[in-house]
Design an enzyme around this catalytic site. Sequence first.
Site, short mmCIF file in Angstrom:
data_model
loop_
_atom_site.label_atom_id
_atom_site.label_comp_id
_atom_site.label_asym_id
_atom_site.label_seq_id
_atom_site.Cartn_x
_atom_site.Cartn_y
_atom_site.Cartn_z
N CYS A 100 -41.68 -4.26 6.14
CA CYS A 100 -41.18 -4.87 6.58
C CYS A 100 -40.48 -6.63 5.44
CB CYS A 100 -41.56 -6.05 7.80
SG CYS A 100 -41.20 -7.42 7.94
N CYS A 104 -36.15 -12.16 7.15
CA CYS A 104 -34.73 -11.77 8.19
C CYS A 104 -34.93 -12.76 9.06
CB CYS A 104 -34.20 -10.84 8.95
SG CYS A 104 -34.57 -8.98 7.95
N THR A 191 -44.45 -13.15 10.64
CA THR A 191 -43.39 -12.79 9.17
C THR A 191 -43.58 -13.20 8.31
OG1 THR A 191 -42.92 -10.75 10.63
CG2 THR A 191 -41.85 -10.36 8.49
N GLU A 258 -48.49 -10.71 8.05
CA GLU A 258 -47.97 -11.86 8.58
C GLU A 258 -49.41 -12.14 8.95
OE1 GLU A 258 -47.86 -8.31 10.04
OE2 GLU A 258 -45.64 -8.60 10.08
N HIS A 293 -32.33 -11.77 16.01
CA HIS A 293 -33.57 -10.73 15.71
C HIS A 293 -33.08 -9.78 16.47
CE1 HIS A 293 -36.43 -10.61 12.76
NE2 HIS A 293 -37.03 -10.42 13.35
N TYR A 297 -33.16 -6.23 14.20
CA TYR A 297 -33.74 -4.04 14.16
C TYR A 297 -33.44 -3.31 13.73
CZ TYR A 297 -38.82 -6.78 15.34
OH TYR A 297 -39.48 -7.65 14.73
N CYS A 299 -33.03 -2.83 11.02
CA CYS A 299 -34.16 -2.84 9.94
C CYS A 299 -35.16 -1.07 10.57
CB CYS A 299 -34.57 -4.23 9.43
SG CYS A 299 -36.22 -4.35 10.88
N GLU A 447 -44.62 -3.74 15.33
CA GLU A 447 -43.81 -4.79 15.69
C GLU A 447 -42.32 -4.30 16.49
OE1 GLU A 447 -41.59 -5.64 11.97
OE2 GLU A 447 -42.30 -7.85 12.55
FE1 SF4 Z 1 -38.98 -7.20 9.44
FE2 SF4 Z 1 -36.66 -6.24 10.00
FE3 SF4 Z 1 -38.02 -8.69 11.50
FE4 SF4 Z 1 -36.55 -7.99 9.04
S1 SF4 Z 1 -36.02 -7.99 11.61
S2 SF4 Z 1 -38.69 -10.07 9.27
S3 SF4 Z 1 -37.40 -6.17 8.41
S4 SF4 Z 1 -39.10 -7.22 11.15
FE FE Z 2 -39.74 -8.87 12.80
#
Ligand code: SF4
Ligand code: FE
Length: 488
Positions: A100, A104, A191, A258, A293, A297, A299, A447
């Site tokens: 992570c 973001c 986070t 976190e 958000h 994801y 990500c 997560e």
């Molecule tokens: Fe972390 Fe993914 Fe959230 Fe970005 S979108 S803060 S990488 S969990």
């Molecule tokens: Fe997250």
Amino acid sequence: MALMTREEYIESLRKLDLKVYMFGKRVENVVDNPIIRPSMNSVAMTYELAQQDEYKDLLTTKSHLTGETVNRFTHIHQSTDDLVKKIKMQRLLGQKTASCFQRCVGMDAFNALYSTTYEMDKEYGTNYHERFKKYLLMAQENDWTVDGAMTDPKGDRGLSPSKQADPDLFLHINEVREDGIIVTGAKCHQTGSLNSHEHIFMPTQALSDDDKDYAVSFAVPSDVEGMFMILGRQSCDTRKLEEGADIDLGNSGFGGHECLVVLDHVFVPNERVFMCRENKYAGLLVERFAGYHRQSYACKTGVGDVLIGAAALAADYNGAAKASHIKDKLIEMMHLNETMWACSVACSYEGYKTESGAYLIDLLLANVCKQNVTRFPYDIARYAEDIAGGLMVTLPSEADFRHPELGPVMKKYYSGKVGTSTENRLRVLRLIENLCLGTAAVGYRTESMHGAGSPQAQRIMISRQGNLPAKKQMAREIAHIDVSKDDI
Ligand code: SF4
Ligand code: FE
């Protein structure tokens, strides 16, 4: 200064006087702490890639406020193209860090607040939007990493904020003064707290008139008086303290973290307050932040790319790459990963302009995206563990591997495919362990379940956005149903 280099970012964090606790002690040097540093490296990658020609198109853009080049993490999306570039950037960063990269949450908070403050001002004649734009300008000009904090501890889930035995279980206003507000409470699972210059706080749920004091949003520097953090533990975290730790970490360069973030009577000046008792808009802010958000994801697909690659490498080292069931499992892993990606892409392309000019994602598709993310990384991890074999969790330590007598024994008995390096085999197994069970499992597995809202939160949104009445009407028309004959 619009864009910081990786080094400038790290140096800028040294100037913060963060109050951080870990293992019962205050951390004196946060930046160089071996447990924290890999997570800082992940955020630093958002600065590093912004400097590279190859990635400038994804990592940077023009500010709609000034026309200057800014990091995309501080940008307000001006088109569906921006929304798509955002997730391409996130997949890329997932691939580069296998963890992570934290930045973001602030980007999603910026975008949610931008349109929500605009609509609040329109109804109430307040000036939150202009305040927020001034704050955003500072974030862009200083290239800040800003944390977006939403999740309150919540105490008894059956009680609303004002009915809790302890009022601090939801972040709330203690006092409204002429020059600002005083707030107390906490945010959980936060986070990237330790790697952020600033924090933006938002309510965690829709709020009734009884809960006006909980309808509050504001920004503070991360080292503001009265705020401190307690770092969350991760499985295998103390391996990072072992001398010369490398192979056993699986991913020695990067990580996430976190914290529990506590605010004890923190003063926030008016120019940094973006919501103060407008409870009607708390739900909208939450819905938009969560929607962005859930799109973010994507990500996990970048991290998933690394895990799929690691599983394929493990099969190579095991000499099993040609087995048809292995090939099929890898195909299934890719199918699952691309299915998550497809929803994130779709919700971006189906985005639309809000009254403020900022673009919002399609909320139904963003929620479907995140709902898939609550499931598929678990399946991908299961396949990776299947392909890796049991050695991934029974392997002796790196210290044994480096030992003059035990090392050769390990090399002999843990050798794999003829002609391959045993050390490389161990490295890839430790990477899979890291992603499925170790420090990165926080970011990749659990997560995926709870980050950006637990599965039920998306199901509520899917039920709201799915338009079941329209679907029933479609069925009635096809089946020639005469509603006048029914009593329902
Ligand atoms: Fe972390 Fe993914 Fe959230 Fe970005 S979108 S803060 S990488 S969990
Ligand atoms: Fe997250």
